[in-house]
Write a protein that holds these residues in place. Structure first.
Motif, mmCIF file in Angstrom:
data_model
loop_
_atom_site.group_PDB
_atom_site.id
_atom_site.type_symbol
_atom_site.label_atom_id
_atom_site.label_comp_id
_atom_site.label_asym_id
_atom_site.label_seq_id
_atom_site.Cartn_x
_atom_site.Cartn_y
_atom_site.Cartn_z
ATOM 1 N N ASP A 169 0.800 -1.229 -0.102
ATOM 2 C CA ASP A 169 0.028 0.028 -0.124
ATOM 3 C C ASP A 169 0.930 1.268 0.040
ATOM 4 O O ASP A 169 0.401 2.244 -0.799
ATOM 5 C CB ASP A 169 -0.887 -0.007 1.385
ATOM 6 C CG ASP A 169 -2.036 -1.039 1.088
ATOM 7 O OD1 ASP A 169 -2.469 -1.458 0.056
ATOM 8 O OD2 ASP A 169 -2.661 -1.352 2.039
ATOM 9 N N GLU A 191 2.348 1.494 -3.608
ATOM 10 C CA GLU A 191 1.372 1.768 -4.501
ATOM 11 C C GLU A 191 1.071 3.231 -4.336
ATOM 12 O O GLU A 191 0.491 3.825 -5.531
ATOM 13 C CB GLU A 191 0.241 0.874 -4.470
ATOM 14 C CG GLU A 191 -0.726 0.956 -5.679
ATOM 15 C CD GLU A 191 -0.302 0.624 -6.848
ATOM 16 O OE1 GLU A 191 -0.582 1.094 -8.011
ATOM 17 O OE2 GLU A 191 0.800 -0.308 -7.108
ATOM 18 N N ASN A 192 0.681 3.466 -3.229
ATOM 19 C CA ASN A 192 0.061 5.094 -2.966
ATOM 20 C C ASN A 192 1.197 6.221 -3.085
ATOM 21 O O ASN A 192 0.799 7.122 -2.847
ATOM 22 C CB ASN A 192 -0.757 4.984 -1.647
ATOM 23 C CG ASN A 192 -1.990 4.212 -2.003
ATOM 24 O OD1 ASN A 192 -2.780 3.989 -2.762
ATOM 25 N ND2 ASN A 192 -2.192 3.196 -0.663
ATOM 26 N N SER A 193 2.302 5.776 -3.219
ATOM 27 C CA SER A 193 3.418 7.042 -3.215
ATOM 28 C C SER A 193 3.270 7.615 -4.385
ATOM 29 O O SER A 193 2.622 6.993 -5.404
ATOM 30 C CB SER A 193 4.623 6.293 -2.944
ATOM 31 O OG SER A 193 5.007 5.172 -4.188
ATOM 32 N N ARG A 194 3.749 8.901 -4.308
ATOM 33 C CA ARG A 194 3.462 9.861 -5.539
ATOM 34 C C ARG A 194 4.468 9.316 -6.814
ATOM 35 O O ARG A 194 5.578 8.737 -6.456
ATOM 36 C CB ARG A 194 3.769 11.239 -5.253
ATOM 37 C CG ARG A 194 5.163 11.590 -4.913
ATOM 38 C CD ARG A 194 5.618 12.921 -4.572
ATOM 39 N NE ARG A 194 7.008 13.403 -4.305
ATOM 40 C CZ ARG A 194 7.605 12.975 -3.380
ATOM 41 N NH1 ARG A 194 7.205 12.347 -2.126
ATOM 42 N NH2 ARG A 194 8.808 13.613 -3.157
ATOM 43 N N HIS A 201 7.345 5.204 -9.189
ATOM 44 C CA HIS A 201 6.850 5.809 -8.178
ATOM 45 C C HIS A 201 7.971 6.365 -7.192
ATOM 46 O O HIS A 201 9.149 6.084 -7.556
ATOM 47 C CB HIS A 201 6.029 4.791 -7.287
ATOM 48 C CG HIS A 201 4.830 4.352 -7.906
ATOM 49 N ND1 HIS A 201 3.502 5.084 -7.635
ATOM 50 C CD2 HIS A 201 4.278 3.315 -8.809
ATOM 51 C CE1 HIS A 201 2.375 4.391 -8.044
ATOM 52 N NE2 HIS A 201 3.068 3.814 -8.841
#
Length: 389
Positions: free
Chosen positions: A191, A194-197, A204
């Motif tokens: 998570d 995947e959610n990193s900018r 990423h």
């Protein structure tokens, strides 16, 4: 390299400084390099004054002659720096030191890389390596170049994005057992990854290496002298460096655009020189400036299948020490241990044979070092135990 080169030289000592956030070291690059070389001499149990050769790469500002003078060496017989930006010349520097010893030009060569951003400035590795073809179109930084090639690898070759994630996850996983790593105590999960900018799509934040202040060094000598040094030698079995016709960072129209730059003939020479194949590698340190080039480099070397099948091989389980067929970046790599243009990877490749790794691979006899992929010059070195000679 000729078959006579195989096993003739070995790494007999390694040393590192701490890795610090870029721009925070109170020491100069040369002071950091001197600390690393002195640590390598302590590891080898040798007098620093007996070093007679110096090799670095990637625009290192610590000139070999100056380092030799500061160490008070008896004589400098070999001093050189390998051309090529970034870490593509990492393994080439090791190969150069081995060639110097093998040819009799030197007896003990220090290979090193040091960086103190307060002295060297930002992106010291890239001086002169981003031409007007790039800058005129807003391509100002290495991740943009590597992102273009990585996107092609995903879209056209069919390599799944999960392969990139596995490289980052393996590096961070191993760093949790390495108190010296900058990512120690900072685990990475799906998570968070995947959610990193995005830095530049498809890369990423956690697909990108950090740059640190620090230094590391290894000492190369003739294998038949290993009894003069403390500890177990890591024998240099083979090494290659160079670039195929048409491979450059300034054309963007290579036939093998998604390659990391290791053309098939180069890879064949590497394995033939070592007398092994890709399947014989027990552990690998893969230069991950960015995860996409690292995946491409493993494909180029035959360590990983191309295309969609890459996703089946490139999993966290398969790339980590506990259960993996091919553990990679076992100290945390550029991404999670510390990034001084890959020199820490050379140290860890040797430690897997010599001892001292935070994540040792049991019974490892063959350790592979892959220098910076998608650079104008690329290079690799194969290390082995004494039993392989």
């Amino acid at each position: 390299m000729s078959s006579g080169f195989r096993g003739a030289t070995a790494v007999v000592g390694v040393g590192t400084t701490d890795y610090l956030r870029r721009g925070t070291s109170e020491l100069t690059s040369s002071q950091l390099v001197l600390q690393a070389i002195l640590a390598a001499c302590a590891d080898a149990g040798c007098d620093p004054r007996t070093i007679d050769g110096f090799v670095s790469y990637s625009e290192d500002s610590s000139e070999g002659l100056a380092i030799g003078a500061a160490l008070g060496v008896h004589e400098v017989r070999w001093s050189t720096q390998i051309w090529g930006g970034g870490g593509g010349a990492l393994a080439a520097a090791v190969n150069c030191a081995a060639a110097a010893v093998y040819s009799g030009q030197a007896r003990c060569v220090a290979v090193y890389r040091g960086l103190s951003e307060a002295v060297d400035g930002r992106r010291a590795f890239a001086k002169g390596h981003l031409g007007t073809l790039y800058t005129a179109h807003g391509v100002m930084a290495p991740p943009q170049i590597c992102a273009l090639r990585t996107q092609r690898m995903l879209e056209v070759d069919g390599v799944p994005p999960s392969a990139l994630e596995a490289v980052a996850m393996a590096s961070y996983h191993h760093a949790q057992n390495n108190p010296r790593a900058v990512a120690f105590g900072k685990p990475l999960d799906h998570d968070l990854y995947e959610n990193s900018r995005f830095i530049t799509e498809p890369l990423h934040l956690y697909d990108c290496s950090r740059e640190n202040d620090g230094a590391a060094a290894i000492l190369v000598a003739a294998t038949d002298r290993h009894g003069e040094f403390a500890g177990t030698p890591a024998v240099i079995l083979s090494g290659v460096q160079g670039a195929a016709a048409g491979w450059t960072e300034s054309t963007e129209n290579e036939e093998r655009y998604t390659s990391a730059g290791f053309h098939p003939e180069m890879v064949r020479r590497l394995w033939d020189g070592a007398g092994i194949g890709a399947a014989d590698v027990d552990v690998a340190q893969v230069y991950e400036n960015f995860t996409g080039p690292a995946v491409a480099a493993m494909i180029d070397h035959g360590l990983c299948p191309p295309g969609p099948e890459a996703g089946e091989f490139m999993t966290v389980d398969n790339l980590t020490v506990e259960r993996g067929r091919l553990p990679i970046n076992t100290s945390g790599g550029n991404m999670a241990e510390g990034f001084v243009h890959g020199i820490g990877l050379a140290v860890e490749a040797v430690r897997q044979i010599r001892g001292g790794s935070p994540n040792p691979v049991a019974g490892a006899d063959i350790s592979l070092l892959i220098g910076g992929p998608m650079a104008p010059l690329v290079s690799s070195t194969v290390f082995g135990s004494l039993q392989t000679v």
